[in-house]
Design an enzyme around this catalytic site. Structure first.
Site, short mmCIF file in Angstrom:
data_model
loop_
_atom_site.label_atom_id
_atom_site.label_comp_id
_atom_site.label_asym_id
_atom_site.label_seq_id
_atom_site.Cartn_x
_atom_site.Cartn_y
_atom_site.Cartn_z
N LEU A 223 0.86 -1.19 0.00
CA LEU A 223 0.00 0.00 0.00
C LEU A 223 0.89 1.23 0.00
CD1 LEU A 223 -2.62 -1.00 2.75
CD2 LEU A 223 -2.91 -1.15 0.27
N ASP A 224 0.49 2.25 -0.74
CA ASP A 224 1.23 3.51 -0.71
C ASP A 224 1.28 4.04 0.72
OD1 ASP A 224 1.48 3.41 -3.45
OD2 ASP A 224 -0.19 4.77 -3.83
N GLN A 225 2.30 4.84 1.01
CA GLN A 225 2.46 5.40 2.36
C GLN A 225 1.22 6.17 2.81
OE1 GLN A 225 6.21 7.34 2.99
NE2 GLN A 225 5.55 8.40 4.83
N THR B 97 -1.83 5.63 1.94
CA THR B 97 -3.03 4.80 1.93
C THR B 97 -3.08 3.96 3.19
OG1 THR B 97 -2.96 4.66 -0.48
CG2 THR B 97 -4.30 3.02 0.65
#
Length: 282
Positions: A129-131, A133
């Protein structure tokens, strides 16, 4: 070590590993050489011998140690766990895994603290997951699970659902965005829809409408960097607060993207697992 119960008469260990779990030749060879598969009473199992429904197999093999430095204690919420995997709720602002040697407060560092506290040594994330998100992250607890779950991600049999509030009101109630994504040559971290990019498919459904925005649930068919953010912006409806993709700035100077649900047929316990970020159902 873990156990597995044969689900149908005539199944063999060879077919289980190669055809059902689709393990690579190397890992199958290593399991055979280590005599890693035995019957319930500990006797050696013949790999090509047909087994009966309900036969319990025991898998016992050397497990490598993951390199993530554990935090003092695990401070991420665990939503689901069994002997093969765990699903954690990654907080917003936390990286999934270390990108540099001094990254020691990522989600995987916290997961490793939990693993080691319970006598384990291995944990590897199946996706990321993106930071910015938050939400559900699937982590494998042994190499066989990692291999099987990686394949399931590739085959799109792990359903990942996200929620986001986007600018404006999308005209249609649902749709599919099929647009390749590549790097932006003019920005180090930004991604763009590009004909030369990687294949990327996003499914969306509008679940709530407001005057100047709407809430969408999004299912990823592929998992490209910033995929949802890029695709929603490409649609003309960037996630509110996602200024990297030309959305209007918010009071928090941030965007809200939440991985709210993971769903899959568990390959080792043969049950449908549905995990929500506030509950688990089986």
């Amino acid at each position: 070590m873990f156990t597995y119960t044969i689900q149908q008469d005539g199944q063999t260990i060879e077919r289980l590993l190669r055809e059902e779990w689709c393990l690579g030749k190397k890992i199958v060879h290593e399991l055979r050489m280590a005599k890693a598969v035995t019957l319930q009473d500990g006797t050696a199992a013949l790999w090509k011998e047909p087994l009966t429904t309900g036969t319990l197999l025991k898998f016992d093999f050397p497990t490598p140690s993951s390199s993530y430095q554990p935090t003092a204690q695990c401070e991420v919420v665990i939503r689901y766990e069994d002997e093969h995997c765990l699903i954690v709720s990654k907080p917003k602002g936390m990286s999934t895994h270390p990108n540099e040697a001094n990254d020691t407060n990522t989600c995987m560092n916290h997961v490793m603290a939990h693993i080691q506290a319970n006598g384990g040594s291995y944990a590897e994330h199946v996706h990321r997951l993106d930071q910015g998100t938050k939400g559900l992250l699937l982590v494998a607890k042994h190499p066989i699970a990692k291999s099987v779950f990686d394949r399931m991600i590739e085959e799109k049999t792990i359903i990942r659902t996200y929620a986001a509030e986007v600018q404006g009101n999308i005209r249609t109630d649902s749709g599919v965005i099929n647009a390749p994504i590549g790097k932006d040559r003019h920005h180090n971290t930004r991604r763009v829809v590009s004909a030369s990019g990687q294949h990327a498919v996003t499914h969306y459904e509008v679940v709530q409408r407001f005057k100047n925005s709407c809430v969408v649930h999004v299912i990823l068919e592929t998992g490209r960097t910033h995929q949802i953010r890029v695709h929603m912006a490409h649609l003309g409806h960037p996630i509110i607060g996602d200024t990297l993709y030309n959305a209007r700035q918010t009071a928090t100077n941030d965007y809200e993207l939440h991985a709210i649900q993971l769903e899959f047929q568990h390959p080792f316990i043969n049950e449908r697992v549905v995990v929500k970020d506030n509950a688990v159902q089986k």
